[in-house]
Each structure stands twice: as structure tokens, then as C-alpha cells.
Design an enzyme around this catalytic site. Sequence first.
Site, PDB file in Angstrom:
ATOM      1  N   ASP A  58       0.842  -1.198   0.000  1.00 46.22           N
ATOM      2  CA  ASP A  58       0.000   0.000   0.000  1.00 46.22           C
ATOM      3  C   ASP A  58       0.879   1.251   0.000  1.00 46.22           C
ATOM      4  O   ASP A  58       2.003   1.229   0.524  1.00 46.22           O
ATOM      5  CB  ASP A  58      -0.907   0.014   1.230  1.00 46.22           C
ATOM      6  N   TYR A  86       6.634  -8.694   8.672  1.00 40.76           N
ATOM      7  CA  TYR A  86       6.287  -7.281   8.822  1.00 40.76           C
ATOM      8  C   TYR A  86       6.531  -6.819  10.255  1.00 40.76           C
ATOM      9  O   TYR A  86       6.415  -7.595  11.209  1.00 40.76           O
ATOM     10  CB  TYR A  86       4.799  -7.053   8.523  1.00 40.76           C
ATOM     11  N   ASP A 100      -6.979   1.057   8.031  1.00 40.84           N
ATOM     12  CA  ASP A 100      -5.671   1.656   8.294  1.00 40.84           C
ATOM     13  C   ASP A 100      -5.848   3.141   8.591  1.00 40.84           C
ATOM     14  O   ASP A 100      -6.965   3.661   8.631  1.00 40.84           O
ATOM     15  CB  ASP A 100      -4.693   1.416   7.143  1.00 40.84           C
ATOM     16  N   ARG A 192      -3.591  -5.117   7.763  1.00 43.64           N
ATOM     17  CA  ARG A 192      -4.608  -4.185   8.288  1.00 43.64           C
ATOM     18  C   ARG A 192      -5.871  -4.927   8.731  1.00 43.64           C
ATOM     19  O   ARG A 192      -6.522  -4.542   9.707  1.00 43.64           O
ATOM     20  CB  ARG A 192      -4.928  -3.075   7.289  1.00 43.64           C
TER      21      ARG A 192
END
Length: 334
Positions: A58, A86, A100, A192
Amino acid sequence: METMVAVHPSPNPSSSAGARLHGVLNVRKPAGWTSHDVVLRLRRVLGIQKIGHAGTLDPAAIGVLPILLGKGTKVANHLLEWSKEYAAVLRLGESTDTQDATGLVLRQASLETVTEDAIRSAVKEFQGEIQQIPPMYSAVKMNGEPLYKAARRGETVTRKSRSVMIYQIEVMDIRGSDVDFVVHCSKGTYIRTLCADIGDRLNVGGHLCWLERRRVGSLHIDDALDIERVTKESWPFFAERSFLTIDEALSFLPAVDIKDRHVPRVMNGASVAWQEVSASLHDDQRAELRDGQAVRVRSPSGKLLAVGRLHGPGSSVRGGESGHVSMETLCVEQ
């Protein structure tokens, strides 16, 4: 979202020099850039027309973005199988329409009754195989249209849940409403959505506040190139650890060797009998193979020629008695 000598480009690249690069480049995507922005920038800088990426990030996210160069674009489907790691920040007590920090806040809740032990316990419940419903603001297509287009029209589309694997998830710190955590997960995992689901499990809601992709397969953030520094003048920054040949990128696939007389067939995409390649495998490697398995097909000198796929009547392929190896479109002239 996992060896041939890495490519060392000349200090003064040209379009013809760039065209000879075939592999995967580890690039650090900055915040505010789309994955497509990175591709466009590198296409201009390197003079390479065949260029793409594996695994979209993103715009607000940062971190590792695998860039596929030249014939590396032909192995995208295999590289998408890579697992990912992550670092993220979950903000509890606020739910947004995009899950998000870029979205509109839909709900706010007090955290007075939420303890640190409860947070850690809720997070751990998401380790293992879990079900996720793709977010409306995503590129997942329903009836041929990306979900985000329907979301922008204010529509909600019924989506089926998908199985993803959370290999490991660990809370690193809790700072008020913000929870720092790291997660190692399979392809197709929406971080998310993971944040939103953890917030819902705690009955206070939550959203992804910050995200950095630290690893994709064997590509690590510590070895990533800063996209804003990649120019024609910075060509020497293409260090070995930032660039993988196609063979290195596919090293998680078993390798089979063919004889010289079969090389022309392979280079033309023709099949090779399984018994012609099975002798190049150890017994334990043969035992792990299955019908439909993708393999690296190499010349007698060990150079990657193609990606093949085993086909045959079930266990007879694993036993090396019959079947064949069909070739996919990738051929790397070394």
C-alpha cells in the site's frame, strides 16, 4: 511471497546493458509511493521495458518490494509464494473504513478495561491458520471489478473468507493505545485486516497505524536499495546482496539436471521424460516430489534453462518410473 553468481552491472549503464539484467532486485519502497511508481522510476532509470513487482505494498507502507527485471517477470507467480515478515503498529480503540490510518474513523471506544495481558492474549490467538475476509479497500476482484472501486462508490460487497497462515506473531511493545508487533505470515495476508480483527476480538476496534515489510522470501530490508538513490550514476549500488539471479530467487524449488542432447528441446519449451532427469536427484529429494511440482531445469554445467513442472500418474512420478517434465515459458540463455 526462497546459485549462480550475482550480476555486476557496468558503472555506466545503457538501455542495452539494462536489458541483460534478469532477476529480482530488492528495493525499499518509501511512504507515499505506489508499487507502480517504483516500477515506473526504475524503468526510466535502467532503460528496461520488462519490469514489474511481486507483492504490492500500500502507498502508506514502507519496506521490501521485490522488483522483477527482464525474464524475472516470468517467474512472478512462483515468487508470490514467498512468506513475508512485517513490523506493524496496531492502534486500538479506533476502527476505520479502510482498516488503516488513511481511512475515516467509524467507531471509537475506551480502553479503560483493556489490560496488557488481554492484548497479548488476543494477539496470540491469531497465530496459526486463520480466516480473513479481504477488505473492501483492496485490489481483490469480484465480478471482474476491484473491490476498492465499489468501496469508493459507498458499496459493500459480500466477500468469502480466505485461509492464511500466521507462522509467528509477537507483541514487542504496548504504548497506550498503540501495540507494536512483528508477524511472519503467508502470502495473501492483510496486516490491516489482522489489526482490525484483533481490535474486534478485544471489543474496542482497531486499525493499522504503521507498516514496514521487513522480509519477502530471502530479500531482507537490511539489503534493500533506497529507490530515491537509484540513478544512472548510482549503478554500482547494485550489490550482490540486493540482486538475485532467477536461479537464486527460485532456489526454494528442487533442481533437476538434463543432458546436453535435451537442451535444445528445453529451450524450445518441449517436455522431457521424467526418467531422463530423475537420476540427478538424491533419493530423499525424489521422495518429496509430487505430481504438479515446479522444478528448476538446469544444463549439465548447472545453468538455469527453464522452470518445469512434473506430470505423471501419481506416485510413479515420485518413483521416477514414468511421467515427464513439461516446460513453462521461462528460458534463460546463459
